[in-house]
Scaffold this motif. Structure first.
Motif, PDB file in Angstrom:
ATOM      1  N   HIS A  71       0.848  -1.192   0.000  1.00 39.84           N
ATOM      2  CA  HIS A  71       0.000   0.000   0.000  1.00 39.84           C
ATOM      3  C   HIS A  71       0.885   1.245   0.000  1.00 39.84           C
ATOM      4  O   HIS A  71       1.816   1.353   0.813  1.00 39.84           O
ATOM      5  N   VAL A  72       0.602   2.139  -0.918  1.00 39.68           N
ATOM      6  CA  VAL A  72       1.374   3.381  -1.009  1.00 39.68           C
ATOM      7  C   VAL A  72       0.423   4.569  -0.942  1.00 39.68           C
ATOM      8  O   VAL A  72      -0.759   4.471  -1.313  1.00 39.68           O
ATOM      9  N   LEU A  73       0.954   5.688  -0.464  1.00 37.21           N
ATOM     10  CA  LEU A  73       0.179   6.928  -0.395  1.00 37.21           C
ATOM     11  C   LEU A  73       0.487   7.753  -1.636  1.00 37.21           C
ATOM     12  O   LEU A  73       1.646   8.049  -1.924  1.00 37.21           O
ATOM     13  N   VAL A  74      -0.559   8.106  -2.381  1.00 36.84           N
ATOM     14  CA  VAL A  74      -0.413   8.877  -3.612  1.00 36.84           C
ATOM     15  C   VAL A  74      -0.983  10.278  -3.380  1.00 36.84           C
ATOM     16  O   VAL A  74      -2.166  10.410  -3.017  1.00 36.84           O
ATOM     17  N   PRO A  75      -0.169  11.337  -3.555  1.00 35.77           N
ATOM     18  CA  PRO A  75      -0.693  12.691  -3.363  1.00 35.77           C
ATOM     19  C   PRO A  75      -1.844  12.964  -4.331  1.00 35.77           C
ATOM     20  O   PRO A  75      -1.839  12.531  -5.484  1.00 35.77           O
ATOM     21  N   CYS A  76      -2.839  13.673  -3.851  1.00 41.32           N
ATOM     22  CA  CYS A  76      -3.980  14.022  -4.692  1.00 41.32           C
ATOM     23  C   CYS A  76      -4.675  15.245  -4.104  1.00 41.32           C
ATOM     24  O   CYS A  76      -4.405  15.645  -2.967  1.00 41.32           O
ATOM     25  N   LYS A  77      -5.552  15.812  -4.882  1.00 40.92           N
ATOM     26  CA  LYS A  77      -6.355  16.942  -4.410  1.00 40.92           C
ATOM     27  C   LYS A  77      -7.410  16.426  -3.442  1.00 40.92           C
ATOM     28  O   LYS A  77      -8.100  15.443  -3.748  1.00 40.92           O
ATOM     29  N   PRO A  78      -7.548  17.024  -2.256  1.00 45.12           N
ATOM     30  CA  PRO A  78      -8.543  16.539  -1.287  1.00 45.12           C
ATOM     31  C   PRO A  78      -9.945  16.507  -1.903  1.00 45.12           C
ATOM     32  O   PRO A  78     -10.360  17.424  -2.611  1.00 45.12           O
TER      33      PRO A  78
ATOM     34  N   ARG B 127     -12.715  16.631  -0.309  1.00 45.56           N
ATOM     35  CA  ARG B 127     -13.598  17.550   0.419  1.00 45.56           C
ATOM     36  C   ARG B 127     -12.770  18.293   1.458  1.00 45.56           C
ATOM     37  O   ARG B 127     -11.664  17.864   1.794  1.00 45.56           O
ATOM     38  N   PRO B 128     -13.264  19.391   1.964  1.00 43.71           N
ATOM     39  CA  PRO B 128     -12.512  20.143   2.976  1.00 43.71           C
ATOM     40  C   PRO B 128     -12.190  19.261   4.189  1.00 43.71           C
ATOM     41  O   PRO B 128     -13.053  18.539   4.694  1.00 43.71           O
ATOM     42  N   GLY B 129     -10.960  19.293   4.598  1.00 43.41           N
ATOM     43  CA  GLY B 129     -10.544  18.506   5.752  1.00 43.41           C
ATOM     44  C   GLY B 129     -10.062  17.110   5.415  1.00 43.41           C
ATOM     45  O   GLY B 129      -9.514  16.415   6.280  1.00 43.41           O
ATOM     46  N   ALA B 130     -10.267  16.676   4.184  1.00 43.90           N
ATOM     47  CA  ALA B 130      -9.811  15.342   3.777  1.00 43.90           C
ATOM     48  C   ALA B 130      -8.302  15.361   3.557  1.00 43.90           C
ATOM     49  O   ALA B 130      -7.737  16.405   3.202  1.00 43.90           O
ATOM     50  N   PRO B 131      -7.621  14.243   3.768  1.00 40.23           N
ATOM     51  CA  PRO B 131      -6.163  14.220   3.572  1.00 40.23           C
ATOM     52  C   PRO B 131      -5.806  14.415   2.098  1.00 40.23           C
ATOM     53  O   PRO B 131      -6.553  13.985   1.207  1.00 40.23           O
ATOM     54  N   PRO B 132      -4.669  15.044   1.835  1.00 38.56           N
ATOM     55  CA  PRO B 132      -4.253  15.309   0.441  1.00 38.56           C
ATOM     56  C   PRO B 132      -3.547  14.095  -0.199  1.00 38.56           C
ATOM     57  O   PRO B 132      -2.562  14.248  -0.895  1.00 38.56           O
ATOM     58  N   TYR B 133      -4.027  12.939   0.069  1.00 37.06           N
ATOM     59  CA  TYR B 133      -3.454  11.736  -0.522  1.00 37.06           C
ATOM     60  C   TYR B 133      -4.508  10.637  -0.542  1.00 37.06           C
ATOM     61  O   TYR B 133      -5.544  10.738   0.132  1.00 37.06           O
ATOM     62  N   ARG B 134      -4.243   9.608  -1.320  1.00 39.78           N
ATOM     63  CA  ARG B 134      -5.111   8.427  -1.340  1.00 39.78           C
ATOM     64  C   ARG B 134      -4.229   7.188  -1.256  1.00 39.78           C
ATOM     65  O   ARG B 134      -3.052   7.216  -1.595  1.00 39.78           O
ATOM     66  N   VAL B 135      -4.830   6.110  -0.770  1.00 42.26           N
ATOM     67  CA  VAL B 135      -4.101   4.856  -0.638  1.00 42.26           C
ATOM     68  C   VAL B 135      -4.280   4.048  -1.928  1.00 42.26           C
ATOM     69  O   VAL B 135      -5.397   3.843  -2.393  1.00 42.26           O
ATOM     70  N   GLN B 136      -3.172   3.633  -2.517  1.00 44.33           N
ATOM     71  CA  GLN B 136      -3.216   2.816  -3.728  1.00 44.33           C
ATOM     72  C   GLN B 136      -2.565   1.463  -3.442  1.00 44.33           C
ATOM     73  O   GLN B 136      -1.499   1.395  -2.826  1.00 44.33           O
ATOM     74  N   VAL B 137      -3.236   0.407  -3.865  1.00 41.59           N
ATOM     75  CA  VAL B 137      -2.731  -0.951  -3.658  1.00 41.59           C
ATOM     76  C   VAL B 137      -1.977  -1.392  -4.914  1.00 41.59           C
ATOM     77  O   VAL B 137      -2.522  -1.363  -6.020  1.00 41.59           O
TER      78      VAL B 137
END
Length: 203
Positions: free
Chosen positions: A82-89, A91-101
């Protein structure tokens, strides 16, 4: 039914099975030890044969079973990462990344090993779109405790990647057995098309 294009290809496959008993059992399933067919007039009348005893849910066509012997699989815990991929949140308050498998390096190497094996065997494959019975026997390399369910997905995923079947969603029945400890480890697989499936279709 022998799934290999030539006897030489079948013999090359058999030579890779280290256990003599397993090798001879596989040879017998492939019909390589069978005597020459009897003349038609000497064959027993099919009307006198006892009727088959099909499973109430599905019936396997034993004559078309495809046996394979794969390398020992990595644990599912090491197959994916599992890696963290930077992305645009989102929604407000959401982390600026997503988990990619992703498939790990160990997983990619296992895929390549299975792909090479299948290619060297002449690319045997299950009938297109057939519903399948898949039987796995896991021969661990050591007596160290393992969870056999952690070893299943890597083998199925590698066989899908090698185009032995279109997708592992075609598997209607899956059996898993723990085999004897074998140096280096291996996974014996027998793939059998089902002639009667929960979907009511034919292979």
């Amino acid at each position: 039914m022998n799934p290999f294009p030539t006897r030489q290809a079948a013999e090359q496959y058999l030579a890779r099975i280290p256990d003599p008993a397993q090798r001879e059992a596989t040879r017998a399933r492939l019909g390589l030890n069978a005597p020459s067919p009897a003349p038609v007039e000497a064959v027993q009348n099919v009307d006198t044969l006892p009727p088959p005893r099909p499973n109430a849910r599905s019936t396997a066509c034993k004559a078309s079973a495809l046996p394979l012997s794969l390398p020992w699989t990595p644990s599912i815990n090491h197959y994916w990462r599992h890696v963290l991929v930077p992305c645009k949140p989102a929604r407000p308050g959401a982390p600026p990344y997503r988990v990619q498998v992703l498939i790990s390096k160990e997983g990619r190497e296992y895929r390549r090993a299975v792909e090479t094996l299948i290619r060297n065997l002449g690319r045997p494959a299950a009938p297109p779109e057939a519903r399948l019975l898949v039987a796995l026997t896991l021969h661990a390399p050591t007596r160290r405790a393992i969870d056999i369910d952690n070893r299943i997905k890597a083998a199925l995923d590698a066989l899908t990647h090698a185009h032995v079947w279109a997708d592992d969603s075609l598997i209607d029945r899956l059996t898993v057995d723990r085999g004897e400890v074998t140096p280096g480890g291996r996974v014996d697989v027998v793939i059998t098309p089902l002639t009667n499936t929960p979907f009511g279709g034919q292979p």
